[in-house]
Write an enzyme that holds these catalytic residues in place. Sequence first.
Site, PDB file in Angstrom:
ATOM      1  N   ASP A  45      35.487  41.356  37.516  1.00  0.00           N
ATOM      2  CA  ASP A  45      35.680  42.527  36.655  1.00  0.00           C
ATOM      3  C   ASP A  45      36.483  42.178  35.406  1.00  0.00           C
ATOM      4  O   ASP A  45      37.047  43.069  34.753  1.00  0.00           O
ATOM      5  CB  ASP A  45      36.403  43.639  37.429  1.00  0.00           C
ATOM      6  CG  ASP A  45      35.432  44.717  37.906  1.00  0.00           C
ATOM      7  OD1 ASP A  45      34.218  44.527  37.728  1.00  0.00           O
ATOM      8  OD2 ASP A  45      35.884  45.734  38.449  1.00  0.00           O
ATOM      9  N   ASP A  52      41.028  38.504  48.375  1.00  0.00           N
ATOM     10  CA  ASP A  52      41.499  38.666  47.005  1.00  0.00           C
ATOM     11  C   ASP A  52      41.543  37.306  46.312  1.00  0.00           C
ATOM     12  O   ASP A  52      41.495  36.253  46.960  1.00  0.00           O
ATOM     13  CB  ASP A  52      42.876  39.322  46.985  1.00  0.00           C
ATOM     14  CG  ASP A  52      42.785  40.830  47.184  1.00  0.00           C
ATOM     15  OD1 ASP A  52      41.655  41.355  47.199  1.00  0.00           O
ATOM     16  OD2 ASP A  52      43.838  41.476  47.344  1.00  0.00           O
ATOM     17  N   ASP A  76      43.709  35.397  45.026  1.00  0.00           N
ATOM     18  CA  ASP A  76      44.744  34.400  45.287  1.00  0.00           C
ATOM     19  C   ASP A  76      44.761  33.939  46.742  1.00  0.00           C
ATOM     20  O   ASP A  76      45.659  33.200  47.137  1.00  0.00           O
ATOM     21  CB  ASP A  76      46.114  34.956  44.908  1.00  0.00           C
ATOM     22  CG  ASP A  76      46.478  36.199  45.704  1.00  0.00           C
ATOM     23  OD1 ASP A  76      45.594  37.059  45.856  1.00  0.00           O
ATOM     24  OD2 ASP A  76      47.630  36.334  46.149  1.00  0.00           O
ATOM     25  N   ASP A  88      41.819  50.355  50.538  1.00  0.00           N
ATOM     26  CA  ASP A  88      41.831  49.698  51.843  1.00  0.00           C
ATOM     27  C   ASP A  88      42.330  50.634  52.943  1.00  0.00           C
ATOM     28  O   ASP A  88      41.755  50.719  54.026  1.00  0.00           O
ATOM     29  CB  ASP A  88      42.677  48.423  51.794  1.00  0.00           C
ATOM     30  CG  ASP A  88      43.996  48.635  51.065  1.00  0.00           C
ATOM     31  OD1 ASP A  88      44.327  49.790  50.731  1.00  0.00           O
ATOM     32  OD2 ASP A  88      44.702  47.640  50.820  1.00  0.00           O
TER      33      ASP A  88
END
Length: 695
Positions: free
Chosen positions: A277, A336, A338, A430
């Site tokens: 994104d 995610d 990281d 979430d």
Amino acid sequence: MAPPFSWWANEKHRGTPVVVKMENPNWSMVEISSPDDADVDPFSGAGVSKGGKNKNAKQITWVLLLKAHRAAGCLTSLASAFFALAGAVRRRVAAGHTDASDTAPPSENPLIRTRFYTFIKAFLFLSILLLSVEIVAFFNGYHLADAADLRRLSFSSSAVVASFAHSLYSHWLRIRVDFLAPPLQFLANVCVVLFIIQSADRLILCLGCFWIKFKRIKPSPQLTNAGRDPEAGREVFPMVLVQIPMCNEREVYQQSIAAVCNLDWPKSNMLVQVLDDSDDPTTQSLIKDEVAKWHQNGARIVYRHRVIRDGYKAGNLKSAMNCSYVKDYEFVVIFDADFQPTPDFLKRTVPHFEGNEDVGLVQARWSFVNKDENLLTRLQYINLCFHFEVEQQVNGLFLNFFGFNGTAGVWRIKALEDAGGWLERTTVEDMDIAVRAHLKGWKFVFLNDVECQCELPESYEAYRKQQHRWHSGPMQLFRLCLPDIIRAKIGFWKKFNLIFLFFLLRKLILPFYSFTLFCVILPMTMFVPEAELPAWVVCYIPATMSFLNILPVLRSFPFIVPYLLFENTMSVTKFNAMISGLFQLGSAYEWVVTKKSGRSSEGDLLSLIEKEPKKERSGSAPNLEALVKQEPKPKKELKKKHNRIYRKELALAFLLLTASARSLLSAQGIHFYFLLFQGISFLLVGLDLIGEQIE
């Protein structure tokens, strides 16, 4: 630092001279020798001969001098640290960067954004005024005088002024006793009750964790060949879709894509979606080239980019799940940008679905590559270790429900679809999907022994924004989900757990009483001493709760006091976020991607290099030119980074320090020390001295 030197002393020791050599400028090394091999204990200063032990007074004196020099060195180090801290504060104040420069969401009224800070400032000015009154009254003895003392005064001008001042102070005392103390004491009692309830909840969770450790309880998959015997055939490996949502995360995209592409799972049964994104064209190009590199080397990986970035992460995931090929997959894994899963991640998580058709989610634990980077990351590490080791593990084993952590989890796609899919209505998508799946009857499994590495925010600015999103989103979700929870066809105790424990107690009451009790009521009781907070509320229970929080990571025990103070300091941000989410203020819908530094453990990097085929290096050569061409851009971005002054935290620091000064007049020892150290904690955080320091 003093230059090295030597002491030579002649001492009769068995009739021979003893040589004592000091070669360390910090006096940390002692070398004692004797020509006839006499032994000397450098710590006690005792001479030890072959015939026995003899005390030597002068040698003891030398050791004491050594320790004195060490102590002087420590004081010198403390002085240097103090001057360095003072210099950092001076530069911070001179720079003038404050949190007022943060860009507000377009939908937020600037007056609403500053209302909380205005309230704290008004409270601070009032406390300074009251402290001035109390100091004048104390030194004039008004708090000891009565009406008979006033009648004995002469009618001189000074006596009239003293009588008038004492009369005003007497009226203030009556107002305190009759009008201020009762409601303040009632509010204090309410907060104390909430504090005790929340502490009992935490204690029960810790007992549950102890029982799990004592009985060695942990989820175990049913016997299956899935993920264990590649030669058994492809059909034993379910089809898995791996999603990596990211947005302008230039520092970490390479390591996350590499870790996912190295997952030990048949390539034909796994597809990786890189959901980019990013609105920076350079970052988009770099990520696209990285995906192309891995695709050329045999990985089944696709790159997806949205032009219209509606719904942030939830919108990104929702868009990816609408692809036509998703129907061919049974499970979806989310990492995610990281996160760096180990190669056996899927083989340790997917088997828990086999034979358990009602399991909708398998969540792995997080581990952190930068937990020892600075004081801020150490304190976060304590918090998150308790969250995973105690909260998630206990709720997963005894209730089969917990909040999805948004990453490092495997979802059954059927469960996602049954719950209604991803929704963009809150900033905690979430938790939203987890609650809706639980209401549909799906069970969750938490694996405490499966870890996935990630990063902790290293700057207070990034951590503060992350915590604001994590605490405003649940209140948005609670307002939206409450009717659905009440109407859901689930048991009473499940509804009780969701409404009272999961939302009210841990998401609303905790930040409410933490801020109200320790940052508002406690300082007010110093100026209205007729309302009291007992010492066990101020000291003993918080210390016990901090000790329970630190149990999962005992090596962090030296940080128990900073942890307690820092948690109370963060209550300001959490309370503000909770109010924003509960009343739908503009900042509740603010989504800021947590800044990453791109750290990775050395072992992980080496393992990835060993696994990477040689031909991949040649495939990435053209990308190096693109990286070189784009080097100036990140340098410009780095120059814009700076530490800030946080006004709310700074105002509360002066408020608590003012209250601590007032407590001296009442000789309240524990209250004084708590307010003093808590005020210093707010001061350090307000000046942004706890996290990453940017030169």
